[in-house]
Motif scaffolding. Sequence first.
Motif, PDB file in Angstrom:
ATOM      1  N   TYR A  63      62.893   7.885 -17.543  1.00  0.00           N
ATOM      2  CA  TYR A  63      62.785   7.026 -16.365  1.00  0.00           C
ATOM      3  C   TYR A  63      62.007   7.714 -15.248  1.00  0.00           C
ATOM      4  O   TYR A  63      62.071   8.933 -15.077  1.00  0.00           O
ATOM      5  N   TYR A  64      61.293   6.888 -14.483  1.00  0.00           N
ATOM      6  CA  TYR A  64      60.702   7.319 -13.219  1.00  0.00           C
ATOM      7  C   TYR A  64      61.306   6.409 -12.168  1.00  0.00           C
ATOM      8  O   TYR A  64      61.005   5.220 -12.148  1.00  0.00           O
ATOM      9  N   GLN A  65      62.183   6.961 -11.311  1.00  0.00           N
ATOM     10  CA  GLN A  65      63.074   6.149 -10.481  1.00  0.00           C
ATOM     11  C   GLN A  65      63.881   5.256 -11.415  1.00  0.00           C
ATOM     12  O   GLN A  65      64.474   5.740 -12.363  1.00  0.00           O
ATOM     13  N   ASP A  66      63.876   3.935 -11.184  1.00  0.00           N
ATOM     14  CA  ASP A  66      64.644   3.038 -12.043  1.00  0.00           C
ATOM     15  C   ASP A  66      63.800   2.411 -13.144  1.00  0.00           C
ATOM     16  O   ASP A  66      64.254   1.497 -13.832  1.00  0.00           O
ATOM     17  N   ASN A  67      62.585   2.888 -13.323  1.00  0.00           N
ATOM     18  CA  ASN A  67      61.672   2.273 -14.279  1.00  0.00           C
ATOM     19  C   ASN A  67      61.652   3.034 -15.601  1.00  0.00           C
ATOM     20  O   ASN A  67      61.287   4.224 -15.620  1.00  0.00           O
ATOM     21  N   PRO A  68      62.010   2.396 -16.707  1.00  0.00           N
ATOM     22  CA  PRO A  68      61.865   3.054 -18.005  1.00  0.00           C
ATOM     23  C   PRO A  68      60.395   3.124 -18.373  1.00  0.00           C
ATOM     24  O   PRO A  68      59.712   2.093 -18.435  1.00  0.00           O
ATOM     25  N   ILE A  69      59.867   4.327 -18.598  1.00  0.00           N
ATOM     26  CA  ILE A  69      58.425   4.460 -18.809  1.00  0.00           C
ATOM     27  C   ILE A  69      58.060   5.080 -20.156  1.00  0.00           C
ATOM     28  O   ILE A  69      56.894   5.037 -20.547  1.00  0.00           O
ATOM     29  N   TYR A 105      66.860  -6.996 -20.649  1.00  0.00           N
ATOM     30  CA  TYR A 105      66.013  -8.162 -20.423  1.00  0.00           C
ATOM     31  C   TYR A 105      66.009  -8.547 -18.943  1.00  0.00           C
ATOM     32  O   TYR A 105      64.992  -9.074 -18.441  1.00  0.00           O
ATOM     33  N   GLN A 106      67.118  -8.300 -18.239  1.00  0.00           N
ATOM     34  CA  GLN A 106      67.143  -8.532 -16.792  1.00  0.00           C
ATOM     35  C   GLN A 106      66.219  -7.551 -16.084  1.00  0.00           C
ATOM     36  O   GLN A 106      65.490  -7.907 -15.158  1.00  0.00           O
ATOM     37  N   GLN A 107      66.246  -6.300 -16.532  1.00  0.00           N
ATOM     38  CA  GLN A 107      65.386  -5.272 -15.948  1.00  0.00           C
ATOM     39  C   GLN A 107      63.914  -5.628 -16.138  1.00  0.00           C
ATOM     40  O   GLN A 107      63.107  -5.489 -15.210  1.00  0.00           O
ATOM     41  N   ILE A 108      63.570  -6.110 -17.320  1.00  0.00           N
ATOM     42  CA  ILE A 108      62.192  -6.517 -17.578  1.00  0.00           C
ATOM     43  C   ILE A 108      61.808  -7.680 -16.670  1.00  0.00           C
ATOM     44  O   ILE A 108      60.714  -7.699 -16.075  1.00  0.00           O
ATOM     45  N   ALA A 109      62.711  -8.662 -16.526  1.00  0.00           N
ATOM     46  CA  ALA A 109      62.426  -9.820 -15.672  1.00  0.00           C
ATOM     47  C   ALA A 109      62.226  -9.395 -14.223  1.00  0.00           C
ATOM     48  O   ALA A 109      61.288  -9.851 -13.552  1.00  0.00           O
ATOM     49  N   ASN A 139      61.435  -6.309 -13.062  1.00  0.00           N
ATOM     50  CA  ASN A 139      60.248  -5.471 -12.931  1.00  0.00           C
ATOM     51  C   ASN A 139      58.968  -6.295 -12.984  1.00  0.00           C
ATOM     52  O   ASN A 139      58.048  -6.101 -12.177  1.00  0.00           O
ATOM     53  N   ARG A 140      58.879  -7.210 -13.939  1.00  0.00           N
ATOM     54  CA  ARG A 140      57.661  -8.008 -14.057  1.00  0.00           C
ATOM     55  C   ARG A 140      57.453  -8.880 -12.823  1.00  0.00           C
ATOM     56  O   ARG A 140      56.307  -9.077 -12.378  1.00  0.00           O
ATOM     57  N   THR A 141      58.539  -9.381 -12.259  1.00  0.00           N
ATOM     58  CA  THR A 141      58.419 -10.235 -11.073  1.00  0.00           C
ATOM     59  C   THR A 141      57.955  -9.444  -9.860  1.00  0.00           C
ATOM     60  O   THR A 141      56.996  -9.835  -9.178  1.00  0.00           O
ATOM     61  N   VAL A 142      58.618  -8.324  -9.563  1.00  0.00           N
ATOM     62  CA  VAL A 142      58.244  -7.553  -8.372  1.00  0.00           C
ATOM     63  C   VAL A 142      56.858  -6.931  -8.547  1.00  0.00           C
ATOM     64  O   VAL A 142      56.096  -6.796  -7.578  1.00  0.00           O
ATOM     65  N   GLU A 143      56.514  -6.576  -9.788  1.00  0.00           N
ATOM     66  CA  GLU A 143      55.174  -6.020 -10.028  1.00  0.00           C
ATOM     67  C   GLU A 143      54.098  -7.076  -9.839  1.00  0.00           C
ATOM     68  O   GLU A 143      53.013  -6.798  -9.305  1.00  0.00           O
ATOM     69  N   ALA A 144      54.384  -8.315 -10.265  1.00  0.00           N
ATOM     70  CA  ALA A 144      53.423  -9.399 -10.073  1.00  0.00           C
ATOM     71  C   ALA A 144      53.216  -9.670  -8.586  1.00  0.00           C
ATOM     72  O   ALA A 144      52.089  -9.863  -8.123  1.00  0.00           O
TER      73      ALA A 144
END
Length: 230
Positions: free
Chosen positions: A63-69, A170-174, A176-181
Amino acid sequence: MQNKKSLSERDICTKFITPALQKAGWDLHKQILEEVFFTDGKIYVRGKLTARGERKRADYILYYQDNPIAVIEAKDNKHSVRAGIQQALGYAITLDIPCVFSSNGDGFLFHDRTVKDATIETELTIDEFPSPEALWDKYKQYKGIVTPNGEKIALQKYFSDGSGRKPRYYQQIAVNRTVEAIANGQNRIILVMATGTGKTYTAFQIIHRLWKSGAKKRILMKYTWRYIKV
């Protein structure tokens, strides 16, 4: 000295892979999760009977912060360094992770999903594992995060109430994708989630990250229809 080929997979992790990660600058307590079950298992229904399938477990998620990378699949030394790469790729696709590794303790095979040419896979020695910053740069490239403001939003932590509850994968993906967009300038987003998958919790985490990062000052959530206007 003990023969490496006599060691178990877990011994390979403890004696070779984890030390290699720490040497590369990864924090054992904040950035590395080992033997992670990230799904509950698919539910199968036959008539009135239900059964849950096998849960998916990754040997390492970084992880980098809360992001699985990054994800790493470990094998014992009787296997080749690339033996776990297909399994790791399956996990990476599920988790929307760009950097994929397999290891047998001798070194690492790095599968870089940001690359589209023949360099997509590279063999690394045990001392060449990339730093957190190097893989974070890969993540930003994969997600199209190109501005400092976008990075600030992406790095904003999830809300925690102290109970230890974390978003499901799947919540994390949703989220992350939303805030990144939004970080990349997209302001009209439709998020489709089935009944019982935690739409309200997911929406709350999106709101929290946008608000705490300063990306949005006012956020309206209409609960009846469960949409967010930013």
